[in-house]
Design a protein around this motif. Structure first.
Motif, mmCIF file in Angstrom:
data_model
loop_
_atom_site.group_PDB
_atom_site.id
_atom_site.type_symbol
_atom_site.label_atom_id
_atom_site.label_comp_id
_atom_site.label_asym_id
_atom_site.label_seq_id
_atom_site.Cartn_x
_atom_site.Cartn_y
_atom_site.Cartn_z
ATOM 1 N N ASN A 151 0.871 -1.182 0.000
ATOM 2 C CA ASN A 151 0.000 0.000 0.000
ATOM 3 C C ASN A 151 0.908 1.232 0.000
ATOM 4 O O ASN A 151 2.057 1.161 0.457
ATOM 5 C CB ASN A 151 -0.911 -0.002 1.235
ATOM 6 N N ALA A 152 0.390 2.331 -0.546
ATOM 7 C CA ALA A 152 1.227 3.529 -0.647
ATOM 8 C C ALA A 152 0.375 4.783 -0.565
ATOM 9 O O ALA A 152 -0.842 4.754 -0.779
ATOM 10 C CB ALA A 152 2.005 3.528 -1.970
ATOM 11 N N LEU A 153 1.039 5.876 -0.233
ATOM 12 C CA LEU A 153 0.417 7.203 -0.199
ATOM 13 C C LEU A 153 1.472 8.187 -0.662
ATOM 14 O O LEU A 153 2.553 8.267 -0.069
ATOM 15 C CB LEU A 153 -0.024 7.546 1.232
ATOM 16 N N SER A 154 1.190 8.918 -1.730
ATOM 17 C CA SER A 154 2.133 9.936 -2.194
ATOM 18 C C SER A 154 1.550 11.313 -1.918
ATOM 19 O O SER A 154 0.518 11.689 -2.470
ATOM 20 C CB SER A 154 2.418 9.779 -3.684
ATOM 21 N N MET A 155 2.237 12.040 -1.022
ATOM 22 C CA MET A 155 1.808 13.397 -0.669
ATOM 23 C C MET A 155 2.606 14.403 -1.494
ATOM 24 O O MET A 155 3.819 14.255 -1.661
ATOM 25 C CB MET A 155 2.044 13.664 0.819
ATOM 26 N N THR A 156 1.913 15.438 -1.985
ATOM 27 C CA THR A 156 2.531 16.521 -2.751
ATOM 28 C C THR A 156 2.677 17.731 -1.832
ATOM 29 O O THR A 156 1.692 18.196 -1.257
ATOM 30 C CB THR A 156 1.644 16.896 -3.953
ATOM 31 N N ILE A 157 3.920 18.207 -1.703
ATOM 32 C CA ILE A 157 4.205 19.330 -0.802
ATOM 33 C C ILE A 157 4.675 20.520 -1.641
ATOM 34 O O ILE A 157 5.679 20.406 -2.358
ATOM 35 C CB ILE A 157 5.319 18.959 0.206
ATOM 36 N N PRO A 158 3.964 21.662 -1.603
ATOM 37 C CA PRO A 158 4.372 22.804 -2.429
ATOM 38 C C PRO A 158 5.601 23.499 -1.840
ATOM 39 O O PRO A 158 5.651 23.779 -0.649
ATOM 40 C CB PRO A 158 3.153 23.729 -2.370
ATOM 41 N N ASP A 205 -3.099 3.104 5.773
ATOM 42 C CA ASP A 205 -4.491 3.467 6.093
ATOM 43 C C ASP A 205 -4.568 4.529 7.180
ATOM 44 O O ASP A 205 -5.443 5.395 7.164
ATOM 45 C CB ASP A 205 -5.273 2.229 6.569
ATOM 46 N N ALA A 206 -3.656 4.464 8.125
ATOM 47 C CA ALA A 206 -3.686 5.399 9.252
ATOM 48 C C ALA A 206 -3.333 6.827 8.823
ATOM 49 O O ALA A 206 -3.552 7.779 9.573
ATOM 50 C CB ALA A 206 -2.703 4.933 10.333
ATOM 51 N N LEU A 207 -2.791 6.981 7.617
ATOM 52 C CA LEU A 207 -2.359 8.299 7.136
ATOM 53 C C LEU A 207 -3.301 8.883 6.100
ATOM 54 O O LEU A 207 -3.238 10.070 5.784
ATOM 55 C CB LEU A 207 -0.969 8.189 6.482
#
Lengths: 288, 288
Positions: A151-158, A205-207
């Motif tokens: 599982n993965a989560l990619s966050m975009t930070i400006p 999932d927790a994020l």
């Protein structure tokens, strides 16, 4: 009462579910079914199909559907490949007298419309599109497709002036090697051009949080007058907005098809009024 | 090299001068003359005329020009009368195989496009358009037209949720009665619907500043998801932006005419790509 537009949904992830909700909320549409990737598409009885599959599967499906004369809307989001998709679909749509709206989300999509409008308002100058902080669906799907990623989560930070950092949180498959996974992500075309950090976590999932946003700024010149300043901000639920944009574009696809204006279009090629239900008279009176 | 669009300007106030500058700055246009209200329009040799007269004189001129087959662009700004102008011009344009873009400024105009786009992104909810602080050109012209007024400045002050105060600074003609002038302004349709204060001053010139702005906000629902938040801000030189919008719309008028798509249009009825110079391929690659 006019006949309702029959709109179907292909793919039932975050965007497919949101698209289904937006179809149900539209006064001029009826839901003509929800399809999964492996369903037989020959049985589709719909005016428009919203193709909510992962981006890299979009072209295969929209090509098959357009060849059958069905209008399609997708939110294909690999910016460097949009023109190629448009060219290929334009030919298929003209041959089969149908309409395909491509890259219809918020970026590419409604942000593209804002960028085009701001360029018309101040032709010289710089536009910066700053995303997030928020979860990028396209990048998250790309990270999930890497071998060894559970599982993965990619966050975009400006980081300002259109520069972004990618924070990629990964939950590994049993026995997967973090360094191998990290290297594969850093090599992927989705990540290769930005500063990217890969972080192993116990639970993605927790994020998870589908909030996202944009801060799009232009400082430009109108005629001979400098320092014309424009700013567009959004703070939104990402799949809900993407699904809604696709539904509004389904309406535009039908309007174009009814006029015999066949082919593939991006959102900057659509008149905004065609995204909306109602008569020209009522919309002009309400909005202009 | 493609043939340049020949664009002329009618009226030479703040907007006419800014429109002339924007024509000269456009890579695909050439200035085909600047006309004054009392010039004979039979000698116009232009593809498009930018009609930069006071709003209440617009319909007379665009009707004459469209009847001669000339495309027109105006920035007619009485919101309640836009549909009537569009209906009248649509008939004249179709008969004479030409195109008229009406109410092409920033509000009505580009703000209308943003309002339409935001409605497509979140169909349920409220949009508020907050103007200023800044000088309203339409209201200033209306105040100047009142008997006894030598010079005037109408400032728009945002009170939030789309409510505005009008601060009208007037320099009186010799012998004019302030109370009579004030009553005439308060009765005028431009001012009758807002809180309006009329103030006599010695010199309007000492107060003049063409800066203006907008803060356009929408909080709405995409599908079933509430709290989708959008905001569009501008801080601009008002006539420079209006002139630039008119020039960008002149380009759209020519594109529509070349396609045989005759009639009158407001800006929400135009595809943003038609406002811009360059090929579809280059614009899609740069903006989408």
């Amino acid at each position: 009462m006019e006949k309702k537009i029959r709109v179907a949904v292909l793919g039932y992830g975050n965007i497919g579910r949101a698209a289904e909700q937006a179809v149900k909320a539209a006064p001029d549409m009826q839901l003509a079914g929800v399809f999964h990737h492996d369903d037989c598409l020959d049985c589709v009885e719909a005016d428009v199909m919203l193709v909510c599959t992962p981006t890299r599967e979009v072209q295969k499906f929209v090509t098959v559907l357009a060849a059958r004369g069905v209008c399609t809307v997708d939110s294909f989001d690999i910016h460097g490949q949009i023109w190629n998709l448009r060219s290929a679909m334009d030919a298929v749509c003209r041959t089969n007298q149908t309409v395909s709206i491509i890259s219809a989300g918020w970026d590419p999509g409604s942000d593209s419309v804002v960028r085009a409008l701001l360029l018309a308002l101040a032709p010289k100058g710089l536009t910066y599109t700053n995303f997030g902080p928020g979860r990028s669906m396209g990048h998250t799907v790309a990270a999930k497709a890497i071998a060894g990623v559970k599982n993965a989560l990619s966050m975009t930070i400006p980081l300002g002036t259109g520069i972004h950092r990618r924070m990629v949180y990964v939950e590994l498959e049993d026995g997967a090697d973090f360094k191998t996974v990290e290297a594969a992500i850093l090599r992927d075309d989705y990540f290769a051009h930005d500063e990217t950090h890969v972080i192993a976590v116990d639970s993605v999932d927790a994020l998870n949080n589908v909030a996202h946003g944009v801060n799009l700024v232009r400082n430009g010149v109108s005629g001979e007058t400098h320092n014309q300043r424009f700013e567009f901000n959004m703070a939104i639920n990402n799949p809900a907005l993407t699904g809604q944009v696709m539904v509004s574009c389904a309406r535009a696809a039908m309007r174009l098809k009814e006029r015999g204006d066949y082919g593939a279009r991006t959102m900057i090629e659509l008149a905004p009024i065609d995204l909306l239900p109602g008569s020209t008279e009522n919309l002009v009176k309400a909005l202009v």
